[in-house]
Write a protein that holds these residues in place. Structure first.
Motif, mmCIF file in Angstrom:
data_model
loop_
_atom_site.group_PDB
_atom_site.id
_atom_site.type_symbol
_atom_site.label_atom_id
_atom_site.label_comp_id
_atom_site.label_asym_id
_atom_site.label_seq_id
_atom_site.Cartn_x
_atom_site.Cartn_y
_atom_site.Cartn_z
ATOM 1 N N ALA A 128 0.823 -1.204 0.000
ATOM 2 C CA ALA A 128 0.000 0.000 0.000
ATOM 3 C C ALA A 128 0.861 1.259 0.000
ATOM 4 N N GLU A 129 1.961 1.209 0.732
ATOM 5 C CA GLU A 129 2.859 2.359 0.839
ATOM 6 C C GLU A 129 3.566 2.662 -0.481
ATOM 7 N N HIS A 130 3.963 1.593 -1.198
ATOM 8 C CA HIS A 130 4.768 1.767 -2.411
ATOM 9 C C HIS A 130 3.965 1.656 -3.707
ATOM 10 N N ALA A 174 3.864 -11.619 -2.608
ATOM 11 C CA ALA A 174 3.839 -10.176 -2.855
ATOM 12 C C ALA A 174 2.651 -9.792 -3.735
ATOM 13 N N LYS A 175 2.331 -10.612 -4.722
ATOM 14 C CA LYS A 175 1.162 -10.343 -5.567
ATOM 15 C C LYS A 175 -0.114 -10.376 -4.738
ATOM 16 N N ALA A 176 -0.225 -11.379 -3.873
ATOM 17 C CA ALA A 176 -1.414 -11.473 -3.020
ATOM 18 C C ALA A 176 -1.480 -10.306 -2.043
ATOM 19 N N ALA A 177 -0.329 -9.873 -1.535
ATOM 20 C CA ALA A 177 -0.298 -8.728 -0.621
ATOM 21 C C ALA A 177 -0.748 -7.458 -1.336
ATOM 22 N N ALA A 178 -0.361 -7.318 -2.607
ATOM 23 C CA ALA A 178 -0.794 -6.154 -3.380
ATOM 24 C C ALA A 178 -2.307 -6.162 -3.560
ATOM 25 N N ARG A 179 -2.868 -7.332 -3.853
ATOM 26 C CA ARG A 179 -4.324 -7.414 -3.988
ATOM 27 C C ARG A 179 -5.007 -7.102 -2.658
ATOM 28 N N ALA A 180 -4.433 -7.610 -1.563
ATOM 29 C CA ALA A 180 -5.002 -7.337 -0.242
ATOM 30 C C ALA A 180 -4.942 -5.852 0.088
ATOM 31 N N ALA A 181 -3.968 -5.150 -0.498
ATOM 32 C CA ALA A 181 -3.841 -3.708 -0.278
ATOM 33 C C ALA A 181 -4.747 -2.900 -1.202
ATOM 34 N N GLY A 182 -5.522 -3.605 -2.036
ATOM 35 C CA GLY A 182 -6.434 -2.926 -2.932
ATOM 36 C C GLY A 182 -5.802 -2.451 -4.219
ATOM 37 N N LEU A 183 -4.664 -3.047 -4.596
ATOM 38 C CA LEU A 183 -3.935 -2.604 -5.781
ATOM 39 C C LEU A 183 -4.197 -3.467 -7.001
ATOM 40 N N GLY A 184 -5.089 -4.443 -6.878
ATOM 41 C CA GLY A 184 -5.385 -5.312 -8.016
ATOM 42 C C GLY A 184 -4.150 -6.058 -8.477
ATOM 43 N N ASP A 185 -3.940 -6.071 -9.800
ATOM 44 C CA ASP A 185 -2.780 -6.765 -10.364
ATOM 45 C C ASP A 185 -1.625 -5.796 -10.598
ATOM 46 N N ALA A 186 -1.328 -5.007 -9.589
ATOM 47 C CA ALA A 186 -0.204 -4.074 -9.675
ATOM 48 C C ALA A 186 1.103 -4.845 -9.854
ATOM 49 N N PRO A 187 2.113 -4.207 -10.433
ATOM 50 C CA PRO A 187 3.401 -4.889 -10.630
ATOM 51 C C PRO A 187 4.016 -5.345 -9.303
ATOM 52 N N ILE A 216 -1.039 -19.314 2.470
ATOM 53 C CA ILE A 216 -0.765 -17.895 2.695
ATOM 54 C C ILE A 216 -1.290 -17.022 1.563
ATOM 55 N N VAL A 217 -1.155 -17.462 0.327
ATOM 56 C CA VAL A 217 -1.634 -16.665 -0.808
ATOM 57 C C VAL A 217 -3.154 -16.538 -0.768
ATOM 58 N N ALA A 218 -3.828 -17.661 -0.560
ATOM 59 C CA ALA A 218 -5.290 -17.644 -0.493
ATOM 60 C C ALA A 218 -5.774 -16.801 0.696
ATOM 61 N N ASP A 219 -5.081 -16.881 1.814
ATOM 62 C CA ASP A 219 -5.485 -16.121 2.986
ATOM 63 C C ASP A 219 -5.354 -14.621 2.729
ATOM 64 N N LEU A 220 -4.253 -14.203 2.104
ATOM 65 C CA LEU A 220 -4.072 -12.788 1.816
ATOM 66 C C LEU A 220 -5.125 -12.296 0.810
ATOM 67 N N GLU A 221 -5.357 -13.104 -0.218
ATOM 68 C CA GLU A 221 -6.319 -12.675 -1.252
ATOM 69 C C GLU A 221 -7.741 -12.623 -0.713
ATOM 70 N N ALA A 222 -8.038 -13.446 0.280
ATOM 71 C CA ALA A 222 -9.374 -13.410 0.881
ATOM 72 C C ALA A 222 -9.642 -12.080 1.571
ATOM 73 N N GLY A 223 -8.575 -11.386 1.954
ATOM 74 C CA GLY A 223 -8.726 -10.103 2.623
ATOM 75 C C GLY A 223 -8.582 -8.923 1.678
ATOM 76 N N ALA A 224 -8.590 -9.177 0.356
ATOM 77 C CA ALA A 224 -8.416 -8.101 -0.613
ATOM 78 C C ALA A 224 -9.553 -7.098 -0.513
ATOM 79 N N ARG A 225 -9.182 -5.845 -0.644
ATOM 80 C CA ARG A 225 -10.175 -4.760 -0.569
ATOM 81 C C ARG A 225 -10.771 -4.500 -1.951
#
Length: 281
Positions: free
Chosen positions: A158-160, A214-227, A272-281
């Protein structure tokens, strides 16, 4: 059983205390006063006050088992004095270590320790616990409930504005991981059935590529398919500290076959990937 849990307001300790209570054990929570005032201790039948820097406050002669889940100080002398005090009470001591004590590469419960610089103190502490008849439990990277290191990756994404993972020399690390609820159940199994002098691994997924996390974390941060990009460890050290940044860049593949077989432990939560993506905004 009457079980003392140190660090009972922490991420791991609170989950373990709650699961022990659900299993019908009498939980005695050892906490610092300010911690219990702020968060309470779910499932605790009794609260005691103490600190790992004060061994006298760790006396545990009236309990059947101890789960030592306090966040480590990093000071070997302090850590050794704390486990000595806990072992002196005669209870079964379950010490919370971690897979970083194994160093980079492949490992199982029989592998020699090769601790990374961030956790060098743990080799001596593990040996003291095992020699004293205690049990060592090494969790992988813990996630779940929106906490733990993966939650940090979400915050950094989210920060970057993109997913990032710490890497050294251009190599993508892999992490052994474990959901907090599966880990709590393993702690209960170790308290109830773990053999003195044994080492157990809290690992469900043996080697998860960090680009996927990192991809799943980006989705969880609401960044979709950000790089997604590698974050050079030298750069990350300025933000996270050199020791922690170096630890995040360590690539491991850690197995827990013996743990599963001996204790009948079968982790079942989402990876871990599924768990992070489940929390995507």
């Amino acid at each position: 059983m009457k079980v003392l849990v140190t660090g009972a307001t922490g991420y791991i300790g609170s989950a373990v205390a709650g699961r022990l209570a659900e299993r019908g054990h009498e939980v005695v929570a050892l906490v610092r006063p300010k911690q219990v005032e702020a968060r309470g201790v779910p499932g605790a039948a009794q609260v005691r006050y103490g600190d790992v820097t004060d061994p006298a406050s760790l006396a545990a002669g009236d309990v059947d088992a101890v789960v030592h889940a306090t966040a480590p100080t990093g000071d070997e002398a302090v850590e050794l004095a704390a486990v000595d005090a806990l072992l002196a009470g005669g209870a079964k001591v379950v010490y919370t270590s971690g897979v970083w004590v194994l160093g980079p590469g492949d490992a199982d419960e029989t592998s020699p320790v090769n601790p990374i610089p961030f956790v060098t103190f743990r080799a001596a502490v593990e040996r003291r616990v095992l020699d004293g008849g205690g049990v060592v439990l090494r969790p992988g990277i813990v996630y779940g409930g929106g906490r733990g290191i993966p939650a940090l990756l979400t915050a950094k994404a989210a920060e970057h504005g993109r997913g990032r993972y710490v890497a050294a020399d251009g190599r993508e690390p892999t992490w052994p991981t474990i959901h907090i609820d599966d880990l709590a159940e393993l702690f209960v199994a170790v308290v109830e059935r773990g053999e003195s002098g044994s080492i157990y691994h809290g690992v469900a997924e043996e080697a998860v590529p960090l680009s996927a996390v990192a991809k799943a974390a980006a989705r969880a941060a609401g960044l979709g398919d950000a790089p997604v990009e590698a974050w050079p460890v030298e750069e990350a050290a300025g933000d996270l500290g050199p020791g922690f940044a170096g630890a995040l860049a360590v690539g491991q593949a850690v197995r827990a076959d013996r743990t599963r077989k001996e204790l009948g432990w079968a982790p079942s939560r989402p990876g871990i990937v599924a768990d992070l993506e489940a929390g995507a905004r």
